[in-house]
Design a protein around this motif. Structure first.
Motif, PDB file in Angstrom:
ATOM      1  N   GLY A   4      20.988   2.540  -0.431  1.00  0.00           N
ATOM      2  CA  GLY A   4      20.480   2.311  -1.776  1.00  0.00           C
ATOM      3  C   GLY A   4      19.879   0.931  -1.999  1.00  0.00           C
ATOM      4  N   MET A   5      20.014   0.052  -1.026  1.00  0.00           N
ATOM      5  CA  MET A   5      19.523  -1.316  -1.195  1.00  0.00           C
ATOM      6  C   MET A   5      18.006  -1.372  -1.169  1.00  0.00           C
ATOM      7  N   ILE A   6      17.494  -2.442  -1.737  1.00  0.00           N
ATOM      8  CA  ILE A   6      16.051  -2.593  -1.912  1.00  0.00           C
ATOM      9  C   ILE A   6      15.605  -3.877  -1.230  1.00  0.00           C
ATOM     10  N   PHE A   7      14.483  -3.785  -0.530  1.00  0.00           N
ATOM     11  CA  PHE A   7      13.836  -4.978   0.013  1.00  0.00           C
ATOM     12  C   PHE A   7      12.749  -5.400  -0.959  1.00  0.00           C
ATOM     13  N   GLN A   8      12.902  -6.567  -1.558  1.00  0.00           N
ATOM     14  CA  GLN A   8      11.814  -7.145  -2.358  1.00  0.00           C
ATOM     15  C   GLN A   8      10.853  -7.784  -1.365  1.00  0.00           C
ATOM     16  N   GLY A  35       2.290  -8.254  -9.786  1.00  0.00           N
ATOM     17  CA  GLY A  35       3.567  -7.554  -9.757  1.00  0.00           C
ATOM     18  C   GLY A  35       4.595  -8.146  -8.806  1.00  0.00           C
ATOM     19  N   THR A  36       5.840  -7.754  -9.053  1.00  0.00           N
ATOM     20  CA  THR A  36       6.962  -8.075  -8.187  1.00  0.00           C
ATOM     21  C   THR A  36       7.473  -6.737  -7.678  1.00  0.00           C
ATOM     22  N   PHE A  37       7.333  -6.518  -6.364  1.00  0.00           N
ATOM     23  CA  PHE A  37       7.600  -5.195  -5.819  1.00  0.00           C
ATOM     24  C   PHE A  37       8.704  -5.197  -4.774  1.00  0.00           C
ATOM     25  N   GLY A  38       9.318  -4.022  -4.645  1.00  0.00           N
ATOM     26  CA  GLY A  38      10.336  -3.790  -3.640  1.00  0.00           C
ATOM     27  C   GLY A  38      10.229  -2.369  -3.136  1.00  0.00           C
ATOM     28  N   ILE A  39      11.040  -2.055  -2.138  1.00  0.00           N
ATOM     29  CA  ILE A  39      11.058  -0.712  -1.568  1.00  0.00           C
ATOM     30  C   ILE A  39      12.482  -0.386  -1.154  1.00  0.00           C
ATOM     31  N   VAL A  40      12.921   0.847  -1.414  1.00  0.00           N
ATOM     32  CA  VAL A  40      14.273   1.278  -1.071  1.00  0.00           C
ATOM     33  C   VAL A  40      14.365   1.437   0.449  1.00  0.00           C
ATOM     34  N   PHE A  54       0.809  -1.216   0.000  1.00  0.00           N
ATOM     35  CA  PHE A  54       0.000   0.000   0.000  1.00  0.00           C
ATOM     36  C   PHE A  54       0.845   1.270   0.000  1.00  0.00           C
ATOM     37  N   ASP A  55       2.160   1.137   0.023  1.00  0.00           N
ATOM     38  CA  ASP A  55       3.071   2.274   0.116  1.00  0.00           C
ATOM     39  C   ASP A  55       3.338   2.860  -1.274  1.00  0.00           C
ATOM     40  N   ASP A  56       3.177   4.169  -1.411  1.00  0.00           N
ATOM     41  CA  ASP A  56       3.407   4.833  -2.705  1.00  0.00           C
ATOM     42  C   ASP A  56       4.870   4.797  -3.136  1.00  0.00           C
ATOM     43  N   ARG A  57       5.772   4.471  -2.227  1.00  0.00           N
ATOM     44  CA  ARG A  57       7.202   4.426  -2.557  1.00  0.00           C
ATOM     45  C   ARG A  57       7.634   3.097  -3.154  1.00  0.00           C
ATOM     46  N   LYS A  58       6.715   2.143  -3.256  1.00  0.00           N
ATOM     47  CA  LYS A  58       7.097   0.819  -3.776  1.00  0.00           C
ATOM     48  C   LYS A  58       7.549   0.927  -5.228  1.00  0.00           C
ATOM     49  N   LEU A  59       8.408  -0.003  -5.617  1.00  0.00           N
ATOM     50  CA  LEU A  59       8.982  -0.037  -6.963  1.00  0.00           C
ATOM     51  C   LEU A  59       8.532  -1.307  -7.663  1.00  0.00           C
ATOM     52  N   ASP A  60       8.259  -1.198  -8.945  1.00  0.00           N
ATOM     53  CA  ASP A  60       7.968  -2.380  -9.756  1.00  0.00           C
ATOM     54  C   ASP A  60       9.317  -2.948 -10.189  1.00  0.00           C
TER      55      ASP A  60
END
Length: 167
Positions: free
Chosen positions: A126-130, A85-90, A24-30
């Motif tokens: 800079g790392m991302i949590f998928q 989708g496959t999502f992650g967040i910085v 639900f977070d707008d910062r998520k990345l595809d």
């Protein structure tokens, strides 16, 4: 199975992360497109000054309006994208909110088997949590996978992150 990931150690604030809420977070990345799209460096201060100037000028001319009245579109994902989708967040905002102490130098990510993965703090930002794959939580291998900022380990991320510790 819900697993909370603590941020702890040599920092001012202990924070608990719940990967199940990031959908639900707008910062998520595809993550299917994030590493293949061309990255454009943002001038955040310049963008802020331009937006503030525009807002100030508009208020002088038209009067104040709420965000809803302005009809500004928010970053939205279509239902189908969320389901597949496959999502992650910085990690940067979470790590910065924990406020590492001045003498902290590294961040240690501990996986479900007790393995430790150590990185300098500036690199960890800079790392991302998928947190999802093909529209589903990561399950037994999760709750989060650690992905390098350049996506170099996207096919083989560090799985099962259980804690983050500043040292």
């Amino acid at each position: 199975m819900m697993i909370i990931i603590p941020i702890q150690g040599n920092c001012k604030y202990r924070i608990s992360l719940d990967p199940t809420t990031w959908i639900f977070d707008d910062r998520k990345l595809d993550l299917k497109t994030y590493f293949v799209e061309e990255k454009v460096e943002k001038d955040t201060m310049g963008d802020y000054i331009k937006a503030t100037s525009k807002h100030w000028s508009r208020e002088l001319m038209e009067g104040a309006k709420t965000e809803a009245e302005l009809g500004k579109p928010k970053k939205k994902f279509k239902k189908q994208e969320l389901l597949n989708g496959t999502f992650g967040i910085v990690l940067e905002p979470f790590l910065k909110n924990a406020e590492p102490e001045a003498d902290a130098e590294n961040v240690v990510f501990t996986d479900r088997e007790g393995g430790e993965h150590r990185f300098p703090i500036k690199d960890a930002y800079g790392m991302i949590f998928q947190f999802s794959s093909e529209g589903k939580p990561l399950g037994e291998e999760g709750p989060a996978f650690l992905v390098m900022p350049d996506g170099s380990n996207m096919e083989n991320p560090i799985k099962g992150i259980r804690s983050i510790t500043f040292v």
